[in-house]
Write a protein that holds these residues in place. Sequence first.
Motif, mmCIF file in Angstrom:
data_model
loop_
_atom_site.group_PDB
_atom_site.id
_atom_site.type_symbol
_atom_site.label_atom_id
_atom_site.label_comp_id
_atom_site.label_asym_id
_atom_site.label_seq_id
_atom_site.Cartn_x
_atom_site.Cartn_y
_atom_site.Cartn_z
ATOM 1 N N UNK A 31 0.847 -1.200 0.000
ATOM 2 C CA UNK A 31 0.000 0.000 0.000
ATOM 3 C C UNK A 31 0.868 1.230 0.000
ATOM 4 N N UNK A 32 0.575 2.116 -0.938
ATOM 5 C CA UNK A 32 1.399 3.323 -1.053
ATOM 6 C C UNK A 32 0.932 4.351 -0.040
ATOM 7 N N UNK A 33 1.873 4.807 0.772
ATOM 8 C CA UNK A 33 1.507 5.801 1.767
ATOM 9 C C UNK A 33 2.160 7.101 1.375
ATOM 10 N N UNK A 34 1.340 8.151 1.371
ATOM 11 C CA UNK A 34 1.888 9.432 0.927
ATOM 12 C C UNK A 34 2.955 9.951 1.882
#
Lengths: 395, 322
Positions: A391-394
């Motif tokens: 999951x890409x986390x900003x």
Amino acid sequence: MAAPCVSCGAAVFYRIFLGGRVSLARRQGVWKAAAAELQIGAGSQILRLRHTTGVTTKKNVAALRRETYTVEFIKKQIEEFNIGKRHLANMMGEDPETFTQEDIDRAIAYLFPSGLFEKQARPIMKHPEQIFPKQRAIQWGEDGRPFHFLFYTGKQSYYSLMHEAYGKLLDIEKRQNQLQAKGLFSENTKTKDLIGSRWLIKEELEEMLVEKLSDQDYAQFIRLLERLLTVQCGAEEEFVQQFRRSVTVQSKKQLIEPLQYDEQGMAFSTSEGRRKSAKAEAIVYEHGSGRIKVNGTDYLLYFPVTQDREQLMFPFHFLDRLGKHDVTCTVSGGGRSSQAGAIRLAMAKALCSFVTEEEVEWMRQAGLLTTDPRVKERKKPGQEGARRKFTWKKR
Amino acid sequence: MSPTSRPQGESAGPGAASRCPATARPAGTAAGRARHQLALSPGVWPRPLRPHVLQSATPGRARPRGRTLASAATPAVREPKGDNDLDDRILSEPLKHSDFFNVKELFSVRSLFDARVHLGHKAGCRHRFMEPYIFGSRLDQDIIDLEQTAAHLQLALNFTAHVAYRKGIILFVGRNRQFSHLIETTARDCGEYAHTRYFKGGLLTNAPLLLGPKVRLPDLIIFLHTLNNVFEPHVAVRDAAKMHIPTVGIVDTNCNPCLITYPVPGNDDSPPAVHLFCRLFQTTINRAKQKRRQMEALYRLQGQEGPGAHGQGPAALPSLGA
């Protein structure tokens, strides 16, 4: 550039041994690029490190052009190759007179074992004609007059080919006109079976003519040959066949299992099939009532899901032989769906023995006889699955 | 019968720069002699015959001058020193006659007419510089003056024969697809060269790069069609003029005859006309080569008879048309 060619017998090892260079490097330390300079000036010794690079910054323009080899150079290379071949034969303890190219290859593979994957990067020793690209000799005689009458066009081989082909076309048309005038012309439009062959590709034509061609030239040439094919009456076939290459016809490669006979005289055929990690073996009997037994149990009980049973039905349904064969099969591995697929493939392959060649070709085109190459893709590091990323986390 | 335009003076004609008005030249020069020998009609001025110019320069050299672009010496035939006077005689002999190869008998005005050489294009396509060669116009189609054509053709064939005699390289150029095969066959049959395909830009001007370092350029270019496929002057016309290569060209009524050394006004579109021209050039070249072989055999025989006997040799041959 040419692959590392080991051509000289006496100097066979000089390119491989780095003895001299290695010792030099060791003396000067690890930094080959840097040279220590002793500067003596005004009584004190100052050591200055001056970086020297072996590569000059200017481009070597002469080397960018295609390297042309003179005739004498090639002759010398051939002589060296022959001498080297004899030395190699002596080294291996074989007779120099009967030392063939396969022996050379084996000897080189033995003397210089290489773990490189790229076959063309390994040491080779071949005749210079196969190594140096084919080139044009000088095109004119001593008085300066060129040999070929189309020399001044620049592409003499290609244009002379076009000239020849067009000449043949004109001849054929003239002959047909004469026959028509006499009234003997028969409209024999026999289209030769061209399925097993293809036209030469542009690279092959360039290699044949030893000349650079453009795409339009190639297209024009193929168009002319097609035109020759449409009008020809069999006279110029060899000329056109020169420019066709055979292509392996896929349908002929299908292996058909031989029929076997059991005690009652019933014919049956066995074959195997795979899908993902499931392996299946199917025995199809010639006469039956459509009963399928999988691992000893009925297929209705083994495959409760309709989709799997449809997969099993498909080969018979395709050939309209739904209730005509009995099948016994064993399967292991995989899951529900892949076992069904494996059995389907095995059954289709076994059915080939009972069926005409045309129907085999239909089955092949329907995809019934091809092993499904899809397997589970591996998981990669840094990702959660084969394709799924974390999951890409900003922030 | 009143022809459209037939200028009596030469000043308005095409190629005025390369011609000299009759009054300026004294009668005793080579050109005057040539004019007298050929017995041309008053309106036509013959071009100075190239062989005369060549003869005055360096007699007896079989090699072409300045055609090669090599920076080094030309790759010439190394003739043995003893045969120099033999070669002198072989090369100078044809130059003493006005029509050594007898090209006049190969054609006539009647045969040109039968081959439809006189048919030009419509008056709207007429090129301004072709007006001197046009006899008139019928139903809006230009008719080429066959008398002038015959004269020009004789000069052109004579020149071609001399070039072939001296073993020059002749290049046939034409860009009409209908006759491409014919032109190439003609060239191959007489042992010369043809180029009827797409003409690459620097073929003549940048030959060392395109064809090879020490290539020998053609000594004569014969244009069967002066225009290319888009009705513009063929690039080779200009390039040959740049490279000092003499040209012979069949100019139709829509062509520009300016840069062509030996223009031959005629039809270049009808099959009979092009077939006729191809046949004429082929015959001339073959004849010239055969003559050369004969002369060499003759002089070699006379040379072998002994140095004492060759005093009364071909030097005593009378030169015609003094």
